[in-house]
Design a protein around this motif. Structure first.
Motif, mmCIF file in Angstrom:
data_model
loop_
_atom_site.group_PDB
_atom_site.id
_atom_site.type_symbol
_atom_site.label_atom_id
_atom_site.label_comp_id
_atom_site.label_asym_id
_atom_site.label_seq_id
_atom_site.Cartn_x
_atom_site.Cartn_y
_atom_site.Cartn_z
ATOM 1 N N ILE A 198 0.885 -1.155 0.000
ATOM 2 C CA ILE A 198 0.000 0.000 0.000
ATOM 3 C C ILE A 198 0.927 1.209 0.000
ATOM 4 O O ILE A 198 1.660 1.447 0.962
ATOM 5 C CB ILE A 198 -0.925 0.035 1.239
ATOM 6 C CG1 ILE A 198 -1.645 -1.299 1.426
ATOM 7 C CG2 ILE A 198 -1.888 1.214 1.142
ATOM 8 C CD1 ILE A 198 -2.546 -1.721 0.281
ATOM 9 N N ALA A 199 0.930 1.947 -1.098
ATOM 10 C CA ALA A 199 1.889 3.027 -1.283
ATOM 11 C C ALA A 199 1.167 4.330 -1.617
ATOM 12 O O ALA A 199 -0.037 4.349 -1.826
ATOM 13 C CB ALA A 199 2.871 2.664 -2.394
ATOM 14 N N LEU A 229 -0.585 -7.108 4.001
ATOM 15 C CA LEU A 229 -0.485 -5.725 3.536
ATOM 16 C C LEU A 229 0.712 -5.038 4.171
ATOM 17 O O LEU A 229 0.879 -5.064 5.397
ATOM 18 C CB LEU A 229 -1.764 -4.963 3.900
ATOM 19 C CG LEU A 229 -3.080 -5.628 3.500
ATOM 20 C CD1 LEU A 229 -4.255 -4.836 4.047
ATOM 21 C CD2 LEU A 229 -3.160 -5.773 1.999
ATOM 22 N N LYS A 251 -2.433 5.872 3.709
ATOM 23 C CA LYS A 251 -1.970 4.483 3.676
ATOM 24 C C LYS A 251 -2.199 3.762 5.005
ATOM 25 O O LYS A 251 -2.722 2.648 5.033
ATOM 26 C CB LYS A 251 -0.484 4.452 3.290
ATOM 27 C CG LYS A 251 -0.209 5.057 1.925
ATOM 28 C CD LYS A 251 1.278 5.178 1.642
ATOM 29 C CE LYS A 251 2.012 6.136 2.531
ATOM 30 N NZ LYS A 251 1.614 7.549 2.389
ATOM 31 N N THR A 252 -1.817 4.387 6.104
ATOM 32 C CA THR A 252 -2.014 3.790 7.424
ATOM 33 C C THR A 252 -3.502 3.585 7.687
ATOM 34 O O THR A 252 -3.909 2.549 8.229
ATOM 35 C CB THR A 252 -1.392 4.677 8.516
ATOM 36 O OG1 THR A 252 0.015 4.793 8.265
ATOM 37 C CG2 THR A 252 -1.611 4.106 9.904
ATOM 38 N N THR A 260 4.158 7.751 9.492
ATOM 39 C CA THR A 260 4.772 6.424 9.465
ATOM 40 C C THR A 260 6.268 6.570 9.233
ATOM 41 O O THR A 260 6.694 7.245 8.297
ATOM 42 C CB THR A 260 4.139 5.570 8.347
ATOM 43 O OG1 THR A 260 2.744 5.445 8.605
ATOM 44 C CG2 THR A 260 4.781 4.197 8.263
ATOM 45 N N THR A 269 1.660 -0.657 13.296
ATOM 46 C CA THR A 269 1.978 0.641 12.703
ATOM 47 C C THR A 269 3.239 1.169 13.353
ATOM 48 O O THR A 269 3.555 0.819 14.492
ATOM 49 C CB THR A 269 0.839 1.669 12.891
ATOM 50 O OG1 THR A 269 0.659 1.911 14.281
ATOM 51 C CG2 THR A 269 -0.453 1.181 12.280
ATOM 52 N N ASP A 276 3.610 -0.083 7.798
ATOM 53 C CA ASP A 276 2.379 -0.551 8.419
ATOM 54 C C ASP A 276 2.210 -1.997 7.957
ATOM 55 O O ASP A 276 2.617 -2.352 6.854
ATOM 56 C CB ASP A 276 1.169 0.264 7.947
ATOM 57 C CG ASP A 276 1.276 1.728 8.292
ATOM 58 O OD1 ASP A 276 1.608 2.039 9.452
ATOM 59 O OD2 ASP A 276 1.025 2.574 7.413
ATOM 60 N N GLY A 308 2.261 -1.317 4.263
ATOM 61 C CA GLY A 308 2.137 0.101 3.939
ATOM 62 C C GLY A 308 3.484 0.787 4.007
ATOM 63 O O GLY A 308 4.246 0.597 4.964
ATOM 64 N N THR A 309 3.771 1.569 3.000
ATOM 65 C CA THR A 309 5.060 2.264 2.927
ATOM 66 C C THR A 309 4.984 3.615 3.624
ATOM 67 O O THR A 309 3.921 4.223 3.710
ATOM 68 C CB THR A 309 5.464 2.533 1.462
ATOM 69 O OG1 THR A 309 4.506 3.433 0.890
ATOM 70 C CG2 THR A 309 5.543 1.260 0.655
ATOM 71 N N VAL A 313 -4.721 0.459 5.644
ATOM 72 C CA VAL A 313 -4.282 -0.801 6.252
ATOM 73 C C VAL A 313 -5.102 -1.071 7.514
ATOM 74 O O VAL A 313 -5.591 -2.179 7.722
ATOM 75 C CB VAL A 313 -2.767 -0.790 6.557
ATOM 76 C CG1 VAL A 313 -2.372 -2.010 7.391
ATOM 77 C CG2 VAL A 313 -1.954 -0.751 5.268
#
Length: 190
Positions: free
Chosen positions: A10-11, A75, A18-19, A57, A32, A61, A77-78, A22
């Protein structure tokens, strides 16, 4: 029954949601790495249009969602800030595909994410996050601004709503499956 798991990234740009995405879909408490933003980010992170953002972040995540009894997605997350881009290669390694979350109030923050997945040949969908209200742009305008090819799916998504975020993930899975080569018929047995 055999289960299949897949990694999905997830970018998106800084503050795109994104957070939130997720967290809204994960069936486990999401991991997280959000931290309070400090004075150290002043002049480093572009906060234009993110007046209420107080956390960010700093690593990744992580969440999990069961799509069907046979398919589980993990998932990742970036982080969105440029200074954490060195982590993207590790997070994207082995990924089935990605959801690039876009906030149209800060569209230029999405360019690098789209470029990242295009250059690496990783299938992705663009999910326009509408959690700030209706988007003032048409799909064609967003496609043009991001220079998306006609083969890249574009979906509307409210990252806060589980059902909406799940639809973006399902659209990614359909996109990935559509890009797989057709299985040739088995040879005839003499």
């Amino acid at each position: 029954m055999e289960r299949t798991s897949a990694k999905v990234v997830i970018a998106g740009g800084f503050g795109a949601g994104k957070t939130t995405l997720v967290g809204s879909v994960s069936e486990i408490p999401p991991l997280t790495t959000e931290e309070v933003m400090t004075e150290a980010s002043v002049g480093v992170d572009d906060l234009a249009g993110l007046d209420e953002k107080t956390r960010t972040t700093v690593a990744l995540d992580f969440g999990r969602i069961t799509i069907t009894s046979e398919v589980i997605l993990y998932l990742f997350g970036t982080p969105g800030q440029d200074r954490f881009w060195f982590m993207w290669d590790e997070l994207a390694q082995g990924a089935l595909g990605a959801v690039v979350l876009v906030d149209t109030r800060r569209l230029p923050a999405s360019f690098a994410s789209v470029d990242y997945f295009e250059r690496r040949g990783i299938p992705f969908v663009v999910a326009v996050n509408t959690f700030y209200g209706e988007c003032a742009y048409t799909d064609d305008e967003i496609r043009s601004a991001l220079q998306l090819g006609p083969d890249v799916p574009l979906v509307r998504c409210d990252a806060r709503r589980r059902s909406s975020a799940v639809e973006a993930l399902i659209r990614l899975l359909r996109h990935v499956l559509a890009g797989l080569p057709a299985t040739p018929p088995a040879p005839a047995v003499p």
